[in-house]
Design an enzyme around this catalytic site. Sequence first.
Site, short mmCIF file in Angstrom:
data_model
loop_
_atom_site.label_atom_id
_atom_site.label_comp_id
_atom_site.label_asym_id
_atom_site.label_seq_id
_atom_site.Cartn_x
_atom_site.Cartn_y
_atom_site.Cartn_z
CB SER A 134 -0.95 0.02 1.21
OG SER A 134 -0.21 0.00 2.41
CB ILE B 248 9.90 -0.65 -0.52
CG1 ILE B 248 11.01 0.34 -0.13
CG2 ILE B 248 10.48 -1.84 -1.27
CD1 ILE B 248 12.02 -0.22 0.84
NE ARG C 142 -1.69 -3.06 9.36
CZ ARG C 142 -1.16 -2.47 10.44
NH1 ARG C 142 -1.66 -2.74 11.63
NH2 ARG C 142 -0.17 -1.62 10.32
CB SER D 54 17.01 -3.73 6.70
OG SER D 54 17.67 -2.57 7.17
CE1 TYR E 157 13.18 -2.84 10.61
CE2 TYR E 157 15.42 -2.00 10.75
CZ TYR E 157 14.32 -2.36 10.00
OH TYR E 157 14.36 -2.23 8.63
CB VAL F 287 14.39 3.39 1.25
CG1 VAL F 287 13.52 3.63 0.02
CG2 VAL F 287 15.39 2.27 0.99
CB THR G 12 9.59 4.43 3.07
OG1 THR G 12 10.25 4.25 4.34
CG2 THR G 12 10.40 3.72 1.99
#
Length: 273
Positions: free
Chosen positions: A15, A18, A38, A154, A171, A206, A208
């Site tokens: 959605s 990337i 979602r 990543s 993460y 990136v 985003t």
Amino acid sequence: MERWRGRTALVTGASSGIGYSIAEQLAKNGMNVIGCARRAEKIEELAQKCAACTPGKDCSQGGCGEITTVKCDLTNEEEVLQMFQRIEKDFKHVDILVNNAAMLTEDDLMTGETKGWKKTLDLNVLALSICTREALRLMFKDNVDDGHVININSIAGHMNSAPGTSMFDFYIGTKHMVTALTKALNAELRQKKTKIRVTSISPGTVRTEIWDHLENIENKEMSPETQRTMEEIKSIQILEAKDIADSVLYVIGVPPHVNIRELIVAPTEQSMQ
């Protein structure tokens, strides 16, 4: 890319960012794309855009493939299984799976909340693994021996915690798992004597929605090390989502006997190792 025309790809987290760009580029090259997220409305907009494209101008000479929207919470296994049941019914199988959906938690290892850790693990690792298992099940069922699984990893999956990134250590840990799982799956598939390929694509910074969020964090919430890291990244030209989509096209476009197992794509000026 011609051999993929008319075949089916599933892109998770399609959605925005990337995932959106990957879905768009695959469709422009003639693949039928199932976009999962979602927030389904953004993928619907992309589907309408591709349906109205001009072959040879907006997309390949053969025209865009179709884009199908599936609304799915990937952290809910029941919803994931229902999605694959629909795929099996309507498409039989997927030829390419792009595991793109992921989230970034700011819960560090010393003070982080278990809730944040669990959400990150559920999406970044478990959802990726469940989608891979189900996609491979359908490939094997229909004797698809040239499929491709692509994990959008990543650069964090190849580094230790660096100064200024401790708030993202959990993460980073999940992305190390993606690196390890990609290698392990390659080994399992080689033992099975299949030609299905697996690739980990690891972007650096990136532009985003995640990056936009990081830019909006108040400096007072960051350690001095984090502030310095953010200022360094802001001073360079970072990647765009299309750069990663182009990397996906490159990886799936090489001859079937070539498997690019790991690809790190970083901004030229980014110093992070």
